[in-house]
Enzyme design. Structure first.
Site, PDB file in Angstrom:
ATOM      1  N   CYS A 218       0.804  -1.227   0.000  1.00  0.00           N
ATOM      2  CA  CYS A 218       0.000   0.000   0.000  1.00  0.00           C
ATOM      3  C   CYS A 218       0.838   1.279   0.000  1.00  0.00           C
ATOM      4  CB  CYS A 218      -0.930   0.004   1.215  1.00  0.00           C
ATOM      5  SG  CYS A 218      -2.079  -1.392   1.250  1.00  0.00           S
ATOM      6  N   HIS A 297      12.464   1.608   5.230  1.00  0.00           N
ATOM      7  CA  HIS A 297      12.286   0.176   4.968  1.00  0.00           C
ATOM      8  C   HIS A 297      12.916  -0.618   6.111  1.00  0.00           C
ATOM      9  CE1 HIS A 297      11.856  -3.570   2.917  1.00  0.00           C
ATOM     10  NE2 HIS A 297      11.663  -3.048   1.715  1.00  0.00           N
ATOM     11  N   HIS A 381      -2.338  19.735   6.540  1.00  0.00           N
ATOM     12  CA  HIS A 381      -3.289  18.672   6.196  1.00  0.00           C
ATOM     13  C   HIS A 381      -2.588  17.320   6.214  1.00  0.00           C
ATOM     14  CE1 HIS A 381      -6.001  21.901   4.991  1.00  0.00           C
ATOM     15  NE2 HIS A 381      -5.023  22.381   4.241  1.00  0.00           N
ATOM     16  N   HIS A 385      -2.740   6.977   5.216  1.00  0.00           N
ATOM     17  CA  HIS A 385      -3.261   5.842   4.450  1.00  0.00           C
ATOM     18  C   HIS A 385      -4.454   5.208   5.153  1.00  0.00           C
ATOM     19  CE1 HIS A 385      -3.706   2.059   2.461  1.00  0.00           C
ATOM     20  NE2 HIS A 385      -3.126   1.369   3.419  1.00  0.00           N
ATOM     21  N   HIS A 414     -14.436   5.183   4.980  1.00  0.00           N
ATOM     22  CA  HIS A 414     -15.878   4.943   5.032  1.00  0.00           C
ATOM     23  C   HIS A 414     -16.488   4.925   3.638  1.00  0.00           C
ATOM     24  CE1 HIS A 414     -20.172   5.986   5.635  1.00  0.00           C
ATOM     25  NE2 HIS A 414     -20.046   5.297   6.748  1.00  0.00           N
ATOM     26  N   ASN A 418     -10.352   0.626   1.822  1.00  0.00           N
ATOM     27  CA  ASN A 418      -8.901   0.660   1.635  1.00  0.00           C
ATOM     28  C   ASN A 418      -8.617   0.414   0.158  1.00  0.00           C
ATOM     29  OD1 ASN A 418      -6.154   0.232   1.506  1.00  0.00           O
ATOM     30  ND2 ASN A 418      -6.065  -1.198   3.217  1.00  0.00           N
TER      31      ASN A 418
END
Length: 486
Positions: A218, A297, A381, A385, A414, A418
């Site tokens: 993702c 990572h 802002h 994710h 919502h 995802n």
């Protein structure tokens, strides 16, 4: 206490400005007191040190030239577009229940067959934070579901082509001017590649720099942006097209392993196409400029590497397994990413507070907590994710954010679920649709993914940003935010 901290931040932030006023006043007073003889002395000094002045001017000119030639080229985000699936692909919880029951009637081998696994599935679904208007591909609405290569191609083509078509319509960019194409999809990577599919569809030029990122989870959307940024430093006067998506048709799990069932509850159809430019002439019409990308990572650690893994269950059915270590792994990886990003974006006032707390803890009192920097002093802002309600809750707590700060993430989860690497773009689009993105505002996109990785991108708005034509929130933003009871 809040007012004291506010005053502290103001004084530190504007320290040099506050000193500049009396300094200029002092210079003005001194200059006004100079007489004719003083001015002659200054002119005499300059005339007899002409060689020194010439050398200094030459060094200054040469240094300035070197700086302007070697400085990184600005990377502009001209525009982006998020895929809005057709209405018939919407699914409610009840529709999911009905479909599962129909499939079970046909063949218990095709879907989760055990009652306890179904109960677990529905409990997760009810508490996931997903609403009643998320989307799944046509292949999974079919009874029984289609998990063929053809169905997966059809899903991906629908998502990618719709997003790109809308982006090109909004930007009016000629596809022959695109010099770089990067597509990321973690679970579906056919041959020819997805990037080749885009080249073929839009007849992109033969010398285009084409990249296809697979298996990166993702967080691959930010990885693609970081790669595009590096390429735009090398290739002059060109555009980079970045496409972030995921495929559900081939990746739905149909077994009973609970650690694999969770992904079925969260992932939904989505994708985004982003147009980047290094052309100076595009600054005026671009929405944002890229300030920073930070990639972390932790895959060298075995727990991090294995906490999200595609594998076969005990019956041979393939799915993505989420281990119990994922929470601690995510927390550690996020902390490392923030530690790298903080010095790049935080104001001096926050850096001083962090340093003072660190010294106090290191040498005087080891029991005190580390100071958590107030990122709201630097970021306007937050696009966290939309990986799940628990992830958003954790970052809201750890970063000391307010409900309005995580509203884009909760609303995206919502409304769209995802959508993997593209979720951060739905969140940015939400902020624009609410009319909150003003000139000079900074937006932080933070994404997590298998490996384990945490990647960040920070953008600054070049103008008061309005939502693009055919924004995914165009017809529903007034409904949000919604209040959820768990």
């Amino acid at each position: 206490m809040a007012n004291v901290k506010l005053l502290y931040h103001y004084l530190i932030t504007h320290f040099f400005k506050l000193w500049l006023v009396p300094l200029l006043a002092l210079v003005a007073i001194k200059a006004s007191s100079l007489n004719h003889e003083d001015i002659q002395n200054i002119w005499f000094y300059l005339q007899h040190n002409i060689v020194t002045l010439t050398i200094l001017s030459a060094v200054l000119t040469f240094g300035s030239a070197i700086y302007f030639v070697t400085r990184p080229r600005p990377v502009y985000l001209v525009d982006y577009s998020c895929h809005l699936p057709p209405p018939h692909q919407k699914v409610t919880v009840q529709k999911i229940v009905d479909n599962i029951n129909k499939i079970r009637e046909l063949s218990k081998r095709l879907i989760v067959a055990e009652e306890h696994s179904l109960d677990f599935f529905f409990r997760i679904l009810e508490r996931s934070g997903l609403g009643e208007e998320t989307y799944v591909p046509d292949a999974l609405l079919n009874i029984p579901p289609l998990q063929t290569m053809a169905a997966a191609r059809e899903e991906t083509e629908q998502v990618i082509f719709d997003a790109i078509d809308n982006l090109l319509a909004n930007t009016k960019v000629n596809t022959r001017d695109i010099g770089i194409i990067i597509v990321n999809s973690s679970m579906f990577n056919p041959t020819p590649s997805l990037s080749a599919m885009v080249v073929n569809k839009y007849k992109l030029r033969s010398n285009i720099k084409s990249f296809n990122l697979g298996g990166m989870g993702c967080s691959a959307g930010v990885i693609a942006i970081d790669l595009a940024k590096d390429l735009l430093q090398v290739h002059k006067n060109t555009y980079a097209l970045v496409v972030s998506t995921e495929n559900l048709s081939r990746s739905m799990y149909i077994g009973n392993n609970r650690s694999m069932v969770v992904s079925n509850c969260l992932f939904r159809v989505g994708g985004a196409a982003i147009l980047l430019s290094n052309k100076s002439g595009d600054r005026r019409r671009s929405k944002y400029k890229l300030l920073h990308t930070v990639r972390t990572h932790t895959g060298a650690d075995d727990k991090s590497f294995r906490c999200v893994q595609q594998e076969d269950d005990e019956t041979g059915k393939t799915g993505v397994s989420l281990t119990k270590d994922i929470t601690s792994v995510a927390s550690r990886t996020i902390t490392k990413n923030i530690a790298t990003l903080g010095p790049l974006v935080l104001p001096v006032s926050e850096k001083i507070l962090f340093l003072m707390t660190y010294i106090h803890k290191k040498f005087f009192n080891n029991k005190i907590k580390h100071y958590v920097p107030d990122f709201k002093q630097a970021i306007d802002h937050f696009c966290i994710h939309a990986g799940g309600r628990a992830l958003i809750d954790e970052l809201e707590k750890n970063l000391g954010l307010l409900p309005i700060d995580v509203e884009p993430s909760r609303s995206t989860l919502h409304r769209f679920g995802n959508t993997s690497s593209s979720s951060i773009w739905y969140e940015l689009a939400y902020t624009e649709a609410k009319g909150r993105m003003k000139k000079g505002n900074k937006a932080w996109q933070i994404a997590l993914g298998s490996g384990f990785k945490c990647n960040s991108a920070v953008w600054v708005a070049l103008r008061n940003v309005k939502p693009s034509v055919n924004s995914p929130w165009e017809h529903c933003v007034a409904k949000y935010p919604v209040k959820l009871d768990f």
